[in-house]
Design a protein around this motif. Structure first.
Motif, PDB file in Angstrom:
ATOM      1  N   LEU A 114       0.901  -1.756   0.852  1.00 31.58           N
ATOM      2  CA  LEU A 114       0.086  -0.119  -0.130  1.00 31.58           C
ATOM      3  C   LEU A 114       0.503   1.527  -0.060  1.00 31.58           C
ATOM      4  O   LEU A 114       0.513   2.409  -0.775  1.00 31.58           O
ATOM      5  CB  LEU A 114      -0.925  -0.139   1.184  1.00 31.58           C
ATOM      6  N   PHE A 115       1.971   0.848   0.651  1.00 30.60           N
ATOM      7  CA  PHE A 115       2.908   2.357   0.763  1.00 30.60           C
ATOM      8  C   PHE A 115       4.433   2.409  -0.024  1.00 30.60           C
ATOM      9  O   PHE A 115       5.169   2.843   0.615  1.00 30.60           O
ATOM     10  CB  PHE A 115       2.838   3.008   2.200  1.00 30.60           C
ATOM     11  N   SER A 116       3.946   1.612  -0.776  1.00 30.99           N
ATOM     12  CA  SER A 116       5.669   0.925  -1.564  1.00 30.99           C
ATOM     13  C   SER A 116       5.982   2.384  -2.116  1.00 30.99           C
ATOM     14  O   SER A 116       5.650   2.832  -2.701  1.00 30.99           O
ATOM     15  CB  SER A 116       5.733  -0.567  -2.199  1.00 30.99           C
ATOM     16  N   ASP A 117       7.662   2.227  -1.587  1.00 33.81           N
ATOM     17  CA  ASP A 117       8.603   3.033  -1.963  1.00 33.81           C
ATOM     18  C   ASP A 117       8.355   4.661  -1.392  1.00 33.81           C
ATOM     19  O   ASP A 117       8.254   5.763  -2.099  1.00 33.81           O
ATOM     20  CB  ASP A 117       8.256   2.851  -3.876  1.00 33.81           C
ATOM     21  N   LYS A 118       6.897   4.993  -0.055  1.00 31.61           N
ATOM     22  CA  LYS A 118       7.146   6.055   0.076  1.00 31.61           C
ATOM     23  C   LYS A 118       7.548   5.690   1.454  1.00 31.61           C
ATOM     24  O   LYS A 118       7.395   5.077   1.552  1.00 31.61           O
ATOM     25  CB  LYS A 118       6.121   6.643  -0.400  1.00 31.61           C
ATOM     26  N   TYR A 119       8.045   6.837   1.736  1.00 31.64           N
ATOM     27  CA  TYR A 119       8.306   7.179   3.452  1.00 31.64           C
ATOM     28  C   TYR A 119       9.991   6.386   3.733  1.00 31.64           C
ATOM     29  O   TYR A 119       9.311   5.500   4.875  1.00 31.64           O
ATOM     30  CB  TYR A 119       7.447   6.929   4.370  1.00 31.64           C
ATOM     31  N   ILE A 120      11.002   5.905   2.518  1.00 29.51           N
ATOM     32  CA  ILE A 120      11.623   5.158   3.392  1.00 29.51           C
ATOM     33  C   ILE A 120      12.905   6.158   4.193  1.00 29.51           C
ATOM     34  O   ILE A 120      13.241   7.131   3.091  1.00 29.51           O
ATOM     35  CB  ILE A 120      12.380   5.007   1.755  1.00 29.51           C
ATOM     36  N   LEU A 121      12.895   5.402   5.092  1.00 29.39           N
ATOM     37  CA  LEU A 121      14.098   6.269   6.169  1.00 29.39           C
ATOM     38  C   LEU A 121      14.734   5.538   6.650  1.00 29.39           C
ATOM     39  O   LEU A 121      14.550   4.036   7.072  1.00 29.39           O
ATOM     40  CB  LEU A 121      12.753   7.170   7.575  1.00 29.39           C
ATOM     41  N   LYS A 122      16.759   6.227   6.299  1.00 28.43           N
ATOM     42  CA  LYS A 122      17.603   4.643   7.448  1.00 28.43           C
ATOM     43  C   LYS A 122      17.008   4.496   8.718  1.00 28.43           C
ATOM     44  O   LYS A 122      17.084   3.116   8.810  1.00 28.43           O
ATOM     45  CB  LYS A 122      18.244   5.680   7.177  1.00 28.43           C
ATOM     46  N   ASN A 123      16.352   5.504   9.263  1.00 27.95           N
ATOM     47  CA  ASN A 123      16.137   4.499  11.094  1.00 27.95           C
ATOM     48  C   ASN A 123      15.830   4.052  11.461  1.00 27.95           C
ATOM     49  O   ASN A 123      15.704   3.336  11.689  1.00 27.95           O
ATOM     50  CB  ASN A 123      15.543   6.146  11.461  1.00 27.95           C
ATOM     51  N   ALA A 124      14.501   3.975  10.197  1.00 24.95           N
ATOM     52  CA  ALA A 124      13.371   2.869  10.054  1.00 24.95           C
ATOM     53  C   ALA A 124      13.696   1.648   9.925  1.00 24.95           C
ATOM     54  O   ALA A 124      13.622   0.709  10.730  1.00 24.95           O
ATOM     55  CB  ALA A 124      12.236   3.392   9.078  1.00 24.95           C
ATOM     56  N   GLU A 125      14.696   1.719   8.867  1.00 22.18           N
ATOM     57  CA  GLU A 125      15.465   0.620   8.539  1.00 22.18           C
ATOM     58  C   GLU A 125      16.321  -0.128   9.482  1.00 22.18           C
ATOM     59  O   GLU A 125      16.012  -1.192   9.862  1.00 22.18           O
ATOM     60  CB  GLU A 125      16.182   0.576   7.184  1.00 22.18           C
TER      61      GLU A 125
END
Length: 160
Positions: A114-125
């Motif tokens: 649903l949210f692919s390629d949006k909101y990619i954040l290093k800290n979340a990973e």
């Protein structure tokens, strides 16, 4: 949508609501509220025991508690700094073989269709890669807690 081979993996493919509480569940919920303080007290005891054991392990971070807030300890989230995602999966599979169910927390939102390629954040990973939750529930015996601690320490000692 859940992956049958890996219970800890799931995907969000549609936006929607999660209104599923019926009358029976509501009644059960009300009865459980009367026991909430007892459940929270026991979970705090388990969390303290875990904290005492895990604070001694290098590169393992226990949950931080700010004095001005009270936690219900509905989750006990452990951070293992050096984990790579494959190590984390091996660890979850190892613990599952030992009859200990762990869970991912929290899958980054961009990993869901649903949210692919949006909101990619290093800290979340980074957080996703290194954290998981341990069992913490009212009926978890001291024997089971010691078993969880022993198996976790054994895995880290032999795999890091």
């Amino acid at each position: 949508k859940r992956n049958k081979n890996k219970h800890w993996e799931y995907d969000v493919v549609h936006q929607g609501f999660n209104f599923r509480l019926n009358d029976i569940q509501s009644s059960l919920g009300i009865s459980q509220l009367n026991k909430a303080n007892m459940f929270i007290k026991y979970r705090k005891k388990i969390a303290s025991f875990y904290n005492k054991e895990f604070c001694k392990i290098p590169k393992v971070s226990i949950p931080k508690q700010l004095k001005k807030y009270k936690s219900s300890f509905h989750l006990y989230i452990l951070n293992i700094e050096s984990f790579k995602i494959k190590q984390k999966e091996r660890f979850i599979k190892y613990m599952l073989k030992k009859k200990i169910m762990l869970q991912y927390h929290y899958i980054p939102i961009y990993k869901f269709k649903l949210f692919s390629d949006k909101y990619i954040l290093k800290n979340a990973e980074t957080y996703f890669r290194s954290t998981l939750s341990l069992p913490i529930f009212y009926k978890l015996s001291l024997k089971d807690q010691n078993y969880i601690i022993y198996k976790l320490k054994f895995f880290l000692k032999t795999n890091l």
